[in-house]
Design a protein around this motif. Structure first.
Motif, PDB file in Angstrom:
ATOM      1  N   HIS A  95       0.805  -1.221   0.000  1.00 43.92           N
ATOM      2  CA  HIS A  95       0.000   0.000   0.000  1.00 43.92           C
ATOM      3  C   HIS A  95       0.841   1.275   0.000  1.00 43.92           C
ATOM      4  N   ILE A  96       2.144   1.133   0.214  1.00 45.00           N
ATOM      5  CA  ILE A  96       3.007   2.311   0.285  1.00 45.00           C
ATOM      6  C   ILE A  96       3.435   2.736  -1.115  1.00 45.00           C
ATOM      7  N   SER A  97       3.364   4.025  -1.357  1.00 46.46           N
ATOM      8  CA  SER A  97       3.849   4.587  -2.623  1.00 46.46           C
ATOM      9  C   SER A  97       4.820   5.719  -2.301  1.00 46.46           C
ATOM     10  N   PRO A  98       6.066   5.373  -2.018  1.00 46.24           N
ATOM     11  CA  PRO A  98       7.028   6.396  -1.605  1.00 46.24           C
ATOM     12  C   PRO A  98       7.328   7.387  -2.727  1.00 46.24           C
ATOM     13  N   LYS A  99       7.651   8.598  -2.311  1.00 41.05           N
ATOM     14  CA  LYS A  99       8.145   9.586  -3.256  1.00 41.05           C
ATOM     15  C   LYS A  99       9.649   9.376  -3.422  1.00 41.05           C
ATOM     16  N   GLU A 100      10.193   9.985  -4.441  1.00 34.22           N
ATOM     17  CA  GLU A 100      11.606   9.769  -4.746  1.00 34.22           C
ATOM     18  C   GLU A 100      12.512  10.210  -3.602  1.00 34.22           C
ATOM     19  N   GLU A 101      12.101  11.243  -2.870  1.00 30.14           N
ATOM     20  CA  GLU A 101      12.944  11.756  -1.788  1.00 30.14           C
ATOM     21  C   GLU A 101      12.791  10.968  -0.487  1.00 30.14           C
ATOM     22  N   ASP A 102      11.799  10.085  -0.411  1.00 27.45           N
ATOM     23  CA  ASP A 102      11.584   9.295   0.804  1.00 27.45           C
ATOM     24  C   ASP A 102      12.666   8.229   0.954  1.00 27.45           C
ATOM     25  N   ARG A 103      12.931   7.851   2.205  1.00 22.51           N
ATOM     26  CA  ARG A 103      13.943   6.830   2.488  1.00 22.51           C
ATOM     27  C   ARG A 103      13.257   5.604   3.085  1.00 22.51           C
ATOM     28  N   TYR A 104      12.802   4.725   2.194  1.00 20.71           N
ATOM     29  CA  TYR A 104      12.137   3.495   2.610  1.00 20.71           C
ATOM     30  C   TYR A 104      13.032   2.297   2.305  1.00 20.71           C
ATOM     31  N   PHE A 105      13.075   1.366   3.255  1.00 24.13           N
ATOM     32  CA  PHE A 105      13.849   0.138   3.102  1.00 24.13           C
ATOM     33  C   PHE A 105      12.941  -1.048   3.423  1.00 24.13           C
ATOM     34  N   PHE A 131      11.835   2.153  -3.279  1.00 24.70           N
ATOM     35  CA  PHE A 131      12.539   1.993  -2.014  1.00 24.70           C
ATOM     36  C   PHE A 131      14.037   2.191  -2.257  1.00 24.70           C
ATOM     37  N   ARG A 132      14.741   2.635  -1.219  1.00 23.14           N
ATOM     38  CA  ARG A 132      16.195   2.720  -1.333  1.00 23.14           C
ATOM     39  C   ARG A 132      16.805   1.325  -1.450  1.00 23.14           C
ATOM     40  N   ARG A 133      16.236   0.388  -0.708  1.00 22.67           N
ATOM     41  CA  ARG A 133      16.624  -1.025  -0.785  1.00 22.67           C
ATOM     42  C   ARG A 133      15.334  -1.839  -0.760  1.00 22.67           C
ATOM     43  N   ASN A 134      15.158  -2.702  -1.744  1.00 28.08           N
ATOM     44  CA  ASN A 134      13.847  -3.326  -1.975  1.00 28.08           C
ATOM     45  C   ASN A 134      13.681  -4.721  -1.394  1.00 28.08           C
ATOM     46  N   ILE A 135      14.759  -5.476  -1.302  1.00 24.87           N
ATOM     47  CA  ILE A 135      14.671  -6.899  -0.969  1.00 24.87           C
ATOM     48  C   ILE A 135      15.475  -7.182   0.293  1.00 24.87           C
ATOM     49  N   CYS A 136      14.860  -7.907   1.217  1.00 20.69           N
ATOM     50  CA  CYS A 136      15.553  -8.286   2.451  1.00 20.69           C
ATOM     51  C   CYS A 136      15.998  -9.747   2.383  1.00 20.69           C
ATOM     52  N   VAL A 137      17.240  -9.974   2.744  1.00 17.86           N
ATOM     53  CA  VAL A 137      17.746 -11.335   2.936  1.00 17.86           C
ATOM     54  C   VAL A 137      17.884 -11.522   4.445  1.00 17.86           C
ATOM     55  N   ASP A 138      16.995 -12.316   5.009  1.00 15.70           N
ATOM     56  CA  ASP A 138      16.905 -12.450   6.466  1.00 15.70           C
ATOM     57  C   ASP A 138      17.814 -13.575   6.949  1.00 15.70           C
ATOM     58  N   ILE A 139      18.865 -13.195   7.664  1.00 12.10           N
ATOM     59  CA  ILE A 139      19.785 -14.177   8.242  1.00 12.10           C
ATOM     60  C   ILE A 139      19.536 -14.324   9.743  1.00 12.10           C
ATOM     61  N   SER A 140      18.721 -13.422  10.292  1.00 10.17           N
ATOM     62  CA  SER A 140      18.464 -13.466  11.734  1.00 10.17           C
ATOM     63  C   SER A 140      17.814 -14.780  12.144  1.00 10.17           C
ATOM     64  N   LEU A 141      16.970 -15.320  11.272  1.00 10.27           N
ATOM     65  CA  LEU A 141      16.283 -16.568  11.623  1.00 10.27           C
ATOM     66  C   LEU A 141      17.273 -17.714  11.783  1.00 10.27           C
TER      67      LEU A 141
END
Length: 335
Positions: A95-105, A131-141
């Motif tokens: 549902h999020i549509s960030p603007k170019e200046e937004d910092r979403y990860f 997004f500034r970074r689009n994909i998460c690689v989760d190693i915490s699990l």
């Protein structure tokens, strides 16, 4: 003090010439730790991070809006301007549509660990976001499941390779690595530094020179329901390891394992504030660079992690071994 002077002093204090049998300690990682360092065989260059200052990330609460610059979001919040946002919910990301200046990860893992597949539709939807970074690689699990440090990093590279093979090497600068920090203070610093080395090494295989974006959080593996004071001490040390090790963002999970309260959320976050403002360890690019001890174990961890990555690839890759159950078995059985 020279090595010989130190050795003679220790022999005198321990009243034995066989000091190394006394001082030698085994560790679960299989890393050789020397009792004394006066040099390192191959000094490392400065290992940079992406963010100039490590982000101190809090769970969103309206009371923090004026004092916090980075939030972890599980639900939609309107009018969050000039903030760094880490999105932790798949529906919210849609549902999020960030603007170019937004910092979403994105902190949304695209690997379906149960089905041993990558959620291709989710990857494409996330890549379409600004997004500034689009994909998460989760190693915490994997850390929370009991994996050794070199296993965590070897798996991180193997997961990365799976993504590159499907979506191309350009995905490397769209990744966030979510890494849990354990209790072994210096080893965890070395873990983040070692990951920077091997990730960069992998990127060079594709003609690139990339640095990983690291979102580090406190471990869940060593926290107890009935030991909240010790939980705070453990998580403080873990946060310090992450900052000194060069994480781009840090987050403290609630120290009350069985419940969340507004007060416990605030205390958990303010651990980061105390560390950052009292010691400014969040502003250094590679604070542990030059420490012979950390340099040495960094290189050992990097070598072991890369060797495991190669082993995984030769056996068919991460998803193949996940489907076979090998990853699950090895991650929960430390050597």
């Amino acid at each position: 003090m020279s090595y010989n002077a130190w050795e003679n002093l220790v022999k005198k204090q321990l009243k034995t010439d066989d000091i190394y049998s006394v001082l030698k300690k085994e560790n679960l990682e299989g890393i050789e730790v020397k009792p004394f360092y006066e040099s390192v065989e191959q000094p490392l260059v400065n290992l940079p991070k992406i963010e100039e200052n490590t982000h101190l990330v809090a769970n969103y609460h309206e009371s923090l809006i004026d004092d916090v610059f980075a939030f972890l979001l599980d639900q939609n919040v309107e009018n969050l301007e000039q903030k760094t946002i880490f999105v932790n919910n798949t529906d919210l990301a849609g549902h999020i549509s960030p603007k170019e200046e937004d910092r979403y990860f994105s902190l949304i893992d695209v690997f379906d660990e149960k089905e041993a597949v990558i959620n291709d539709q989710l990857v494409k939807e996330l890549l379409a976001k600004q997004f500034r970074r689009n994909i998460c690689v989760d190693i915490s699990l994997h850390q929370n499941a009991g994996a050794a440090i070199y296993q965590q990093l070897g798996i991180a590279l193997a997961k990365t390779k799976e993504l590159v093979e499907i979506y191309g090497a350009e995905i490397l600068n769209k990744l966030v690595f979510r890494i849990a920090i354990g209790p072994n203070y210096f080893f965890e610093m070395a873990k983040l530094r070692a990951f920077k080395i091997i990730f960069n090494q992998l990127s060079k295989e594709y003609g690139l020179d990339e640095i990983p974006y690291i979102f580090a959080e406190t471990s869940l593996r060593n926290k107890a329901v009935s030991d909240k004071e010790n939980n705070l001490i453990r998580s403080t040390l873990e946060l310090a390891s992450a900052m000194i090790g060069g994480a781009d963002a840090v987050f403290s999970n609630n120290y009350l394992v069985d419940r969340n309260t507004e007060n416990s959320e605030e205390i958990s976050f303010k651990q980061q504030i105390v560390l950052a403002y009292e010691s400014i360890i969040n502003v250094f690019e590679d604070a542990s660079n030059g420490s012979y001890y950390i340099e040495d174990i960094t290189q050992q961890i990097a070598e072991k992690s890369w060797a495991l990555f190669v082993e995984i690839e030769e056996a068919g890759g991460y998803l193949e071994l996940l489907q076979q159950g090998t990853i699950q078995k090895e991650s929960t059985n430390m050597p």
